[in-house]
Motif scaffolding. Sequence first.
Motif, PDB file in Angstrom:
ATOM      1  N   ALA A 467       0.833  -1.211   0.000  1.00  0.00           N
ATOM      2  CA  ALA A 467       0.000   0.000   0.000  1.00  0.00           C
ATOM      3  C   ALA A 467       0.867   1.261   0.000  1.00  0.00           C
ATOM      4  O   ALA A 467       0.551   2.241  -0.692  1.00  0.00           O
ATOM      5  CB  ALA A 467      -0.922  -0.015   1.220  1.00  0.00           C
ATOM      6  N   MET A 468       1.970   1.241   0.744  1.00  0.00           N
ATOM      7  CA  MET A 468       2.853   2.408   0.806  1.00  0.00           C
ATOM      8  C   MET A 468       3.580   2.623  -0.517  1.00  0.00           C
ATOM      9  O   MET A 468       3.837   3.768  -0.922  1.00  0.00           O
ATOM     10  CB  MET A 468       3.852   2.238   1.956  1.00  0.00           C
ATOM     11  CG  MET A 468       3.193   2.249   3.328  1.00  0.00           C
ATOM     12  SD  MET A 468       4.315   1.875   4.668  1.00  0.00           S
ATOM     13  CE  MET A 468       5.117   3.463   4.849  1.00  0.00           C
ATOM     14  N   THR A 469       3.910   1.545  -1.206  1.00  0.00           N
ATOM     15  CA  THR A 469       4.542   1.673  -2.525  1.00  0.00           C
ATOM     16  C   THR A 469       3.583   2.302  -3.526  1.00  0.00           C
ATOM     17  O   THR A 469       3.963   3.168  -4.329  1.00  0.00           O
ATOM     18  CB  THR A 469       5.015   0.292  -3.023  1.00  0.00           C
ATOM     19  OG1 THR A 469       5.869  -0.304  -2.050  1.00  0.00           O
ATOM     20  CG2 THR A 469       5.776   0.417  -4.331  1.00  0.00           C
ATOM     21  N   LEU A 470       2.309   1.881  -3.487  1.00  0.00           N
ATOM     22  CA  LEU A 470       1.302   2.480  -4.370  1.00  0.00           C
ATOM     23  C   LEU A 470       1.087   3.962  -4.034  1.00  0.00           C
ATOM     24  O   LEU A 470       0.956   4.804  -4.935  1.00  0.00           O
ATOM     25  CB  LEU A 470      -0.018   1.713  -4.240  1.00  0.00           C
ATOM     26  CG  LEU A 470      -0.047   0.299  -4.817  1.00  0.00           C
ATOM     27  CD1 LEU A 470      -1.345  -0.405  -4.448  1.00  0.00           C
ATOM     28  CD2 LEU A 470       0.132   0.312  -6.328  1.00  0.00           C
ATOM     29  N   SER A 471       1.056   4.275  -2.743  1.00  0.00           N
ATOM     30  CA  SER A 471       0.855   5.679  -2.357  1.00  0.00           C
ATOM     31  C   SER A 471       2.067   6.531  -2.753  1.00  0.00           C
ATOM     32  O   SER A 471       1.913   7.691  -3.149  1.00  0.00           O
ATOM     33  CB  SER A 471       0.617   5.778  -0.851  1.00  0.00           C
ATOM     34  OG  SER A 471       1.770   5.403  -0.125  1.00  0.00           O
ATOM     35  N   LYS A 480      -5.872   6.974   1.523  1.00  0.00           N
ATOM     36  CA  LYS A 480      -6.573   7.174   0.250  1.00  0.00           C
ATOM     37  C   LYS A 480      -6.432   5.953  -0.668  1.00  0.00           C
ATOM     38  O   LYS A 480      -7.359   5.633  -1.419  1.00  0.00           O
ATOM     39  CB  LYS A 480      -6.032   8.414  -0.450  1.00  0.00           C
ATOM     40  CG  LYS A 480      -6.409   9.718   0.237  1.00  0.00           C
ATOM     41  CD  LYS A 480      -5.848  10.920  -0.500  1.00  0.00           C
ATOM     42  CE  LYS A 480      -6.234  12.221   0.193  1.00  0.00           C
ATOM     43  NZ  LYS A 480      -5.664  13.409  -0.499  1.00  0.00           N
ATOM     44  N   ILE A 481      -5.270   5.281  -0.599  1.00  0.00           N
ATOM     45  CA  ILE A 481      -5.062   4.070  -1.412  1.00  0.00           C
ATOM     46  C   ILE A 481      -6.037   2.981  -0.983  1.00  0.00           C
ATOM     47  O   ILE A 481      -6.676   2.322  -1.817  1.00  0.00           O
ATOM     48  CB  ILE A 481      -3.610   3.594  -1.296  1.00  0.00           C
ATOM     49  CG1 ILE A 481      -2.654   4.552  -2.018  1.00  0.00           C
ATOM     50  CG2 ILE A 481      -3.454   2.174  -1.850  1.00  0.00           C
ATOM     51  CD1 ILE A 481      -2.859   4.647  -3.513  1.00  0.00           C
ATOM     52  N   PHE A 482      -6.196   2.773   0.340  1.00  0.00           N
ATOM     53  CA  PHE A 482      -7.139   1.755   0.825  1.00  0.00           C
ATOM     54  C   PHE A 482      -8.577   2.164   0.507  1.00  0.00           C
ATOM     55  O   PHE A 482      -9.421   1.301   0.214  1.00  0.00           O
ATOM     56  CB  PHE A 482      -6.965   1.549   2.327  1.00  0.00           C
ATOM     57  CG  PHE A 482      -5.821   0.643   2.681  1.00  0.00           C
ATOM     58  CD1 PHE A 482      -5.755  -0.646   2.184  1.00  0.00           C
ATOM     59  CD2 PHE A 482      -4.812   1.062   3.533  1.00  0.00           C
ATOM     60  CE1 PHE A 482      -4.708  -1.485   2.505  1.00  0.00           C
ATOM     61  CE2 PHE A 482      -3.756   0.239   3.867  1.00  0.00           C
ATOM     62  CZ  PHE A 482      -3.704  -1.049   3.353  1.00  0.00           C
ATOM     63  N   ALA A 483      -8.862   3.457   0.549  1.00  0.00           N
ATOM     64  CA  ALA A 483     -10.214   3.911   0.217  1.00  0.00           C
ATOM     65  C   ALA A 483     -10.533   3.669  -1.255  1.00  0.00           C
ATOM     66  O   ALA A 483     -11.675   3.363  -1.624  1.00  0.00           O
ATOM     67  CB  ALA A 483     -10.356   5.401   0.550  1.00  0.00           C
ATOM     68  N   LYS A 484      -9.522   3.786  -2.105  1.00  0.00           N
ATOM     69  CA  LYS A 484      -9.728   3.628  -3.544  1.00  0.00           C
ATOM     70  C   LYS A 484      -9.759   2.162  -3.962  1.00  0.00           C
ATOM     71  O   LYS A 484     -10.622   1.752  -4.760  1.00  0.00           O
ATOM     72  CB  LYS A 484      -8.616   4.357  -4.302  1.00  0.00           C
ATOM     73  CG  LYS A 484      -8.735   4.256  -5.814  1.00  0.00           C
ATOM     74  CD  LYS A 484      -7.604   5.009  -6.498  1.00  0.00           C
ATOM     75  CE  LYS A 484      -7.704   4.909  -8.018  1.00  0.00           C
ATOM     76  NZ  LYS A 484      -6.585   5.624  -8.693  1.00  0.00           N
ATOM     77  N   LYS A 487      -9.317  -3.016   1.041  1.00  0.00           N
ATOM     78  CA  LYS A 487      -8.275  -3.637   1.857  1.00  0.00           C
ATOM     79  C   LYS A 487      -7.507  -4.727   1.104  1.00  0.00           C
ATOM     80  O   LYS A 487      -6.403  -5.101   1.490  1.00  0.00           O
ATOM     81  CB  LYS A 487      -8.875  -4.218   3.132  1.00  0.00           C
ATOM     82  CG  LYS A 487      -9.899  -5.315   2.917  1.00  0.00           C
ATOM     83  CD  LYS A 487     -10.481  -5.751   4.251  1.00  0.00           C
ATOM     84  CE  LYS A 487     -11.544  -6.836   4.060  1.00  0.00           C
ATOM     85  NZ  LYS A 487     -12.144  -7.232   5.364  1.00  0.00           N
ATOM     86  N   THR A 488      -8.078  -5.243   0.010  1.00  0.00           N
ATOM     87  CA  THR A 488      -7.357  -6.240  -0.794  1.00  0.00           C
ATOM     88  C   THR A 488      -6.484  -5.609  -1.867  1.00  0.00           C
ATOM     89  O   THR A 488      -5.819  -6.319  -2.615  1.00  0.00           O
ATOM     90  CB  THR A 488      -8.355  -7.201  -1.467  1.00  0.00           C
ATOM     91  OG1 THR A 488      -9.203  -6.456  -2.339  1.00  0.00           O
ATOM     92  CG2 THR A 488      -9.177  -7.945  -0.439  1.00  0.00           C
ATOM     93  N   LEU A 489      -6.501  -4.274  -1.952  1.00  0.00           N
ATOM     94  CA  LEU A 489      -5.698  -3.538  -2.934  1.00  0.00           C
ATOM     95  C   LEU A 489      -5.951  -4.044  -4.361  1.00  0.00           C
ATOM     96  O   LEU A 489      -5.021  -4.337  -5.116  1.00  0.00           O
ATOM     97  CB  LEU A 489      -4.202  -3.653  -2.592  1.00  0.00           C
ATOM     98  CG  LEU A 489      -3.788  -3.065  -1.231  1.00  0.00           C
ATOM     99  CD1 LEU A 489      -2.317  -3.335  -0.968  1.00  0.00           C
ATOM    100  CD2 LEU A 489      -4.074  -1.570  -1.175  1.00  0.00           C
ATOM    101  N   LYS A 490      -7.212  -4.159  -4.709  1.00  0.00           N
ATOM    102  CA  LYS A 490      -7.582  -4.656  -6.039  1.00  0.00           C
ATOM    103  C   LYS A 490      -7.286  -3.603  -7.104  1.00  0.00           C
ATOM    104  O   LYS A 490      -7.749  -2.470  -7.029  1.00  0.00           O
ATOM    105  CB  LYS A 490      -9.059  -5.018  -6.073  1.00  0.00           C
ATOM    106  CG  LYS A 490      -9.515  -5.633  -7.398  1.00  0.00           C
ATOM    107  CD  LYS A 490     -11.008  -5.865  -7.417  1.00  0.00           C
ATOM    108  CE  LYS A 490     -11.406  -6.948  -6.434  1.00  0.00           C
ATOM    109  NZ  LYS A 490     -12.859  -7.259  -6.542  1.00  0.00           N
TER     110      LYS A 490
END
Length: 604
Positions: A467-471, A480-484, A487-490
């Motif tokens: 998640a931190m790499t995506l952010s 915001k990444i988890f909101a988008k 929690k499975t980072l689809k």
Amino acid sequence: MKGIDRLSVIRHKSEINKDWIHSDLFRILRKEDIWIAAYENIKGNKGALTPGVTKETLDGMSLPRLLNLRDKVVKQKYHFKPVNEIEIPKPDGRKRPLGLPTSNDKIVQEVIRMILEAIYEPCFSKVSFGFRQGLGTHDALEHIEAKFRWVDWVIEGDIEGAYPTIDHKQLCDILCEKIDDVRFINLIRKLLKCGILRKEQFSRSSLGVPQGSIVSPILANIYYNELDKWVEEKACLYNRSKSTLKSRMYKKLEYRLGRLTKKIKGLDKRSNEYKTLVRQIKLTKKERLNTPSLARERICIEYVRYADDWMIGIKGDQKLAKQLKTEVTLFIKERLKQSLHPVKTNITNLRAGKAKFLGNEIYLPRHRKISPYTGSGTRTTRRTNPRLRFEVPLDSVLSRMKERGYIKNLPDKGHRAISKASYTTLEDIVIVKHFSSVWRGLENYYSGCTNLSKLQYIHYLLHMSCAMTLSHRHRSTVRKIFAKHGKTLKVSNSDTEINFPYQTKWSVKDRKWQNKQLFIDPFEIYANRVSRSQLKKKCQICRSKDFVQMHHVKHVRKNGVRYGGFHKEMALLNRKQIPLCKKCHKKVHLGLYDNISLKNLQEA
């Protein structure tokens, strides 16, 4: 008879008679199908396009080149080139040497490996699991769980510099015990004595087989098969069943206890004599508890080996364990011309310490108590022999994750997930796919451990790092990444959709060894690959039959990015090798066919 059929006959002879001496093996090298099968076996390897001391690779391989290589070997005019040695960093900061042979040497090594495998595979011990078809690390660990449950002591074996210290003369002597063919043995001697090019300095030694070469695993298994046979002989010598007769000291204590019990009957519980007898009875029972009950205890020796890692389990006293360690040290020194690591070779009591094998920490709990309620409302305690425990080495796994940039250490705060900065230039789907792959690899490898809950911490750190790499990539926040993406980072693109395997429940009931690998007859595989070989096909561009050679690429897709030009057409065919004539092959490398259409390429 074809070469592959001859290999099948050789294997059958080894199966029916493990002492069979094989002769006239060098004639097999004349068979064309053996060489085609060898090329087909290695053409898809990651190192197929990695050069050795020369610039030549498997790209441009053709049938005439292959047959020319065969003729040189058959006429005993072939000489192996020095192995180009590089260093690969290890998770603990050290470096591991890796040998890179030339492309022609790889093919010759594969031919040698195929012949040696046919001879020795039926003769290897059933407790040897390393680098054998259909066997893996989980097979070795399952064997330990089944057989080492009853042992008291474990000898953890670590051979100091195993592969680099294999003695060439001793190895050839071991080979000569089953192979009566001077020319074939001489070919292996040439392979062993080819030398090493290390940092542009050439050296030649009478010790060692290059790590990373195709033939090294089978040669190491042949070398350490001598240790397997020796341990099995020692097990037959020491193993004995327990006696049903009680020991003299135990009977003496029982007799004393019986006399004291008779004396105490009828006495006043408040009298000094009664209290004295009670103390004597307690002391006698305690002494009896620490005295062996049987005149002859059971002795059993168990053994397991994976490549150069091995472990001996002893059901018996510590004195026997120390004696066996001395004997195995002497055998390795005299027979194998190697030595055990003085620090890493230990004798471990499984009920007082932990043995380390194949990345797992193995131990036995001291007691297993079961306390059910009885009908009268009282508790009863039953002690049984517990099962082995396999633990995830959390410190070791976290150390590797730190080395690879997924986490960092904070003073007095433990570990914290961080963004993997080198991945921020990749697409979202590639980032999530990579983190999912890392997690799946750890989850699958430690799926047989009994403390699966420890994987939760590793899962959490990788999940947060992803998640931190995506952010970091989108200059956003983790919230915001988890909101988008949830929690499975689809994440998804036009082709596919992927998510991080999110998990919250862990139970020991879910543990299992992933070792149900099916054994497939290798000779059927070889024959199938020879029949489907592209070496004799037409050029896929101009349909010419003259000077056809194989064009190789490393990847048809890398990091989710498709290549352009002719490489793109190969990706659409999902093929890493394709036959082209010499002229077309040259034009492809010059980029003259970058705009060629897929419909001009026809499958062979």
